[in-house]
Design an enzyme around this catalytic site. Structure first.
Site, PDB file in Angstrom:
ATOM      1  N   HIS A  28     -27.304 -11.617   6.259  1.00  0.00           N
ATOM      2  CA  HIS A  28     -28.292 -11.013   5.259  1.00  0.00           C
ATOM      3  C   HIS A  28     -29.296 -12.234   5.753  1.00  0.00           C
ATOM      4  CE1 HIS A  28     -29.200 -10.904   1.119  1.00  0.00           C
ATOM      5  NE2 HIS A  28     -27.911 -11.303   0.544  1.00  0.00           N
ATOM      6  N   ASP A  85     -36.453  -9.242   8.056  1.00  0.00           N
ATOM      7  CA  ASP A  85     -36.240 -10.472   9.326  1.00  0.00           C
ATOM      8  C   ASP A  85     -36.573 -10.306  10.635  1.00  0.00           C
ATOM      9  OD1 ASP A  85     -35.009 -11.071   6.970  1.00  0.00           O
ATOM     10  OD2 ASP A  85     -33.411 -11.037   7.064  1.00  0.00           O
ATOM     11  N   HIS A 141     -28.691  -2.071   9.407  1.00  0.00           N
ATOM     12  CA  HIS A 141     -28.742  -2.979   8.023  1.00  0.00           C
ATOM     13  C   HIS A 141     -27.866  -1.163   7.347  1.00  0.00           C
ATOM     14  CE1 HIS A 141     -29.963  -3.447   3.453  1.00  0.00           C
ATOM     15  NE2 HIS A 141     -30.477  -3.805   4.297  1.00  0.00           N
TER      16      HIS A 141
HETATM   17  N1  CMC Z   1     -26.629  -4.912  17.395  1.00  0.00           N
HETATM   18  C1  CMC Z   1     -25.577  -4.309  17.421  1.00  0.00           C
HETATM   19  N2  CMC Z   1     -25.376  -3.761  17.124  1.00  0.00           N
HETATM   20  C2  CMC Z   1     -25.227  -3.421  15.726  1.00  0.00           C
HETATM   21  C3  CMC Z   1     -26.042  -4.950  14.794  1.00  0.00           C
HETATM   22  C4  CMC Z   1     -26.380  -5.582  15.570  1.00  0.00           C
HETATM   23  N3  CMC Z   1     -27.420  -5.686  15.133  1.00  0.00           N
HETATM   24  N4  CMC Z   1     -25.890  -4.338  14.060  1.00  0.00           N
HETATM   25  C5  CMC Z   1     -24.309  -3.462  13.503  1.00  0.00           C
HETATM   26  N5  CMC Z   1     -24.951  -2.966  14.645  1.00  0.00           N
HETATM   27  C6  CMC Z   1     -23.443  -2.118  15.023  1.00  0.00           C
HETATM   28  C7  CMC Z   1     -21.653  -2.313  15.298  1.00  0.00           C
HETATM   29  O1  CMC Z   1     -21.312  -2.759  15.794  1.00  0.00           O
HETATM   30  C8  CMC Z   1     -21.647  -1.428  14.480  1.00  0.00           C
HETATM   31  O2  CMC Z   1     -20.800  -0.514  16.138  1.00  0.00           O
HETATM   32  P1  CMC Z   1     -19.850  -0.308  16.553  1.00  0.00           P
HETATM   33  O3  CMC Z   1     -19.676   2.269  14.640  1.00  0.00           O
HETATM   34  O4  CMC Z   1     -19.782   0.507  17.397  1.00  0.00           O
HETATM   35  O5  CMC Z   1     -18.891  -0.631  15.791  1.00  0.00           O
HETATM   36  C9  CMC Z   1     -22.389  -0.138  13.837  1.00  0.00           C
HETATM   37  O6  CMC Z   1     -23.420  -0.564  14.560  1.00  0.00           O
HETATM   38  C10 CMC Z   1     -22.652  -0.164  12.195  1.00  0.00           C
HETATM   39  O7  CMC Z   1     -22.103  -1.518  12.757  1.00  0.00           O
HETATM   40  P2  CMC Z   1     -21.402  -2.603  10.859  1.00  0.00           P
HETATM   41  O8  CMC Z   1     -21.592  -3.483  11.078  1.00  0.00           O
HETATM   42  O9  CMC Z   1     -20.228  -1.766  10.689  1.00  0.00           O
HETATM   43  O10 CMC Z   1     -22.702  -2.361   9.590  1.00  0.00           O
HETATM   44  P3  CMC Z   1     -22.772  -3.075   8.747  1.00  0.00           P
HETATM   45  O11 CMC Z   1     -23.203  -2.232   7.358  1.00  0.00           O
HETATM   46  O12 CMC Z   1     -21.831  -3.531   8.196  1.00  0.00           O
HETATM   47  O13 CMC Z   1     -23.726  -4.375   9.184  1.00  0.00           O
HETATM   48  C11 CMC Z   1     -26.193  -5.503   9.434  1.00  0.00           C
HETATM   49  C12 CMC Z   1     -25.940  -4.365   8.435  1.00  0.00           C
HETATM   50  C13 CMC Z   1     -27.335  -5.807   8.760  1.00  0.00           C
HETATM   51  C14 CMC Z   1     -24.635  -7.108   8.856  1.00  0.00           C
HETATM   52  C15 CMC Z   1     -25.801  -5.448  10.817  1.00  0.00           C
HETATM   53  O14 CMC Z   1     -26.927  -4.616  11.430  1.00  0.00           O
HETATM   54  C16 CMC Z   1     -26.204  -6.851  11.325  1.00  0.00           C
HETATM   55  O15 CMC Z   1     -25.215  -8.054  11.666  1.00  0.00           O
HETATM   56  N6  CMC Z   1     -27.416  -6.780  11.901  1.00  0.00           N
HETATM   57  C17 CMC Z   1     -28.137  -8.369  12.241  1.00  0.00           C
HETATM   58  C18 CMC Z   1     -27.825  -8.961  11.611  1.00  0.00           C
HETATM   59  C19 CMC Z   1     -29.592  -9.077  10.489  1.00  0.00           C
HETATM   60  O16 CMC Z   1     -30.678  -8.792  10.697  1.00  0.00           O
HETATM   61  N7  CMC Z   1     -29.661  -9.690   9.240  1.00  0.00           N
HETATM   62  C20 CMC Z   1     -29.965  -9.053   7.763  1.00  0.00           C
HETATM   63  C21 CMC Z   1     -29.939  -7.903   6.965  1.00  0.00           C
HETATM   64  S1  CMC Z   1     -31.600  -7.355   6.469  1.00  0.00           S
HETATM   65  C22 CMC Z   1     -32.017  -8.659   5.434  1.00  0.00           C
HETATM   66  C23 CMC Z   1     -31.029  -9.126   4.002  1.00  0.00           C
HETATM   67  O17 CMC Z   1     -31.674  -7.616   3.170  1.00  0.00           O
HETATM   68  O18 CMC Z   1     -30.192  -9.419   4.127  1.00  0.00           O
END
Ligand code: CMC
Length: 430
Positions: free
Chosen positions: A266, A365, A307
């Site tokens: 987050h 971010d 995201h």
């Molecule tokens: N790098 C590599 N792979 C990723 C990433 C990433 N940053 N984000 C998602 N994926 C992959 C993930 O491994 C999954 O792959 P698969 O389908 O093969 O298992 C797929 O994309 C879907 O990911 P998810 O984890 O199910 O997506 P989510 O909606 O649960 O997570 C997230 C969203 C923001 C937590 C995630 O993209 C992440 O961890 N990003 C990095 C941290 C980050 O930048 N967070 C800030 C978010 S914006 C600020 C705010 O408003 O909070």
């Protein structure tokens, strides 16, 4: 689905139910599951709440597929270009843009609360120098509940408003105290002639030296505050709502939001991004880190990418990238290897099948830390800056929830997969 009577039918082996559809003013409508358990004995299973609307809200709208973010119906691009953080704060809270007089009055009310009780000031002396600023912020906001508790009626509008202005006024002072405590410097003085963002810079850097406020930094800070002010039912806002739904002290509920924001998935991502750039170090290493991000056996993720809601682009990231250019150009030495690295990393990732297939784009971010760093903030302060901006969103959502006629405690259910053991075995027989 039947669109005529706006309902869906759900049929299982043993039962069937017609579920009403509640229509949204814009965006997806929702299926009302209120009576599902009572009539079918079933719960829904949506572990990370990916498809669950937890409340009714009038504050912020996001269309993740189209990259749209609106506060009270106004597009974020227009607000970032034309308004200021205090105007946006007024808009979020009141639902309308302020007149000049409205804004002046609003600013005075925030200013009137920009003073810390003595007990809170001394709190900072108790923190170790190495304490993370987010630990200090969570604690110091929670500590306000020790001073503002007795006599607060969470359902009383006057009390809600007092809380709103108090938390809005005190958070910048807490944040400035945290920065100066770590820095062994004194906090600067608030100046009535300065804008809100200029005052934040003055409070941070203007205590001991003749700090000259760079107007490009002040503008960029104001835009960052606007972009971070609210984001509907994200993890931290939902934490505030969930904690608040029990009727707890509102400052304690905000502290729950700060704690949730700290995590790297987050708001903590802005600090993690800059750490990651430091680790990648140079453009030559980008492919190695892209491979790590794609490797499912490696926990590394490309921080600042992806995201839960935005699946096309994050409109905030587009604006921040632009601001990053402006801020770096305003520096005497505008050669910023980190920004070069970030742009190269973005380009490479955006052309990679893995990121394309999963709709992974830079989020808010990815570039914000580079701006904060250029202003002179250490990376540990980045998430605190996010929290400073988001306080208005959290407080607005708390007030919106409290204004509903009925306050109902949030209480998710579970899919139980543990044991069922009916016969207790006494200790001497095990
Ligand atoms: N790098 C590599 N792979 C990723 C990433 C990433 N940053 N984000 C998602 N994926 C992959 C993930 O491994 C999954 O792959 P698969 O389908 O093969 O298992 C797929 O994309 C879907 O990911 P998810 O984890 O199910 O997506 P989510 O909606 O649960 O997570 C997230 C969203 C923001 C937590 C995630 O993209 C992440 O961890 N990003 C990095 C941290 C980050 O930048 N967070 C800030 C978010 S914006 C600020 C705010 O408003 O909070």
């Amino acid at each position: 689905m039947s669109s005529k009577n706006k309902s869906v039918n759900l049929t299982s082996d043993s039962s069937s139910i017609e579920l009403d559809i509640k229509e949204a003013s814009v965006g997806p409508s929702v299926v009302d599951l209120k009576n599902l358990y009572k009539e079918t004995g079933l719960f829904t299973f949506d572990p990370a709440y990916s498809t669950t609307a937890s409340c009714v809200s009038h504050v912020t709208y996001i269309d993740g597929d189209e990259g749209i973010l609106e506060y009270r119906g106004y597009p974020i691009e227009q607000l970032a270009a034309k308004s200021t953080y205090l105007e946006v704060a007024y808009l979020l809270f009141n639902g309308e843009l302020p007149s000049v007089n409205n804004l002046q009055e609003f600013r005075s009310q925030v200013k009137a609360n920009m003073i810390l009780p003595e007990q809170t000031k001394t709190l900072f002396q108790g923190f170790d120098e190495s304490a993370h600023p987010m630990a200090m912020l969570t604690t110091s906001i929670a500590s306000l509940s020790s001073l503002y508790h007795e006599g607060i009626d969470v359902k009383n509008y006057k009390h809600q408003k007092e809380f709103f202005f108090n938390v809005l006024g005190k958070t910048p002072i807490l944040v400035a105290n945290i920065f100066n405590h770590r820095n062994h410097t004194n906090m600067g003085q608030y100046d009535e002639d300065l804008t809100y963002a200029e005052n934040i810079l003055r409070l941070f850097f203007g205590g001991d030296t003749n700090y000259e406020i760079n107007p490009v930094f002040a503008k960029a800070l104001d835009i960052l505050l606007v972009l971070h002010a609210d984001h509907e039912q994200n993890c931290s806002t939902s934490s505030v709502r969930l904690a608040g739904s029990s009727g707890t002290n509102p400052y304690a509920a905000i502290a729950a939001g700060v704690a949730a924001l700290w995590g790297p998935a987050h708001g903590g991502a802005n600090e993690a991004v800059v750490k990651m750039f430091g680790e990648i170090e140079s453009k030559e290493n980008i492919s190695k880190y892209i491979a790590k991000a794609k490797d499912k056996n490696d926990r590394f993720r490309l921080m600042g990418f992806g995201h839960r809601v935005y699946k096309n682009f994050d409109p905030r990231a587009t604006i921040i990238r632009e601001e990053c250019h402006k801020v770096l150009n305003a520096l005497e030495n505008n050669n910023n290897p980190m920004f070069e690295l970030a742009q190269e990393l973005e380009q490479i990732a955006l052309q990679d099948e893995y990121f394309i297939e999963r709709n992974l784009y830079p989020n808010v971010d990815f570039y914000s830390g580079i701006i904060y760093q250029a202003m002179g903030l250490p990376k540990e302060m980045f998430t605190v800056m996010f929290a400073l901006a988001r306080t208005v969103g959290w407080a607005t959502h708390w007030c919106e929830m409290m204004a509903q006629p009925k306050l109902k405690i949030g209480r998710p259910r579970q899919l139980y997969l543990g044991e069922e053991r009916r016969n207790y075995i006494s200790i001497d027989q095990r």
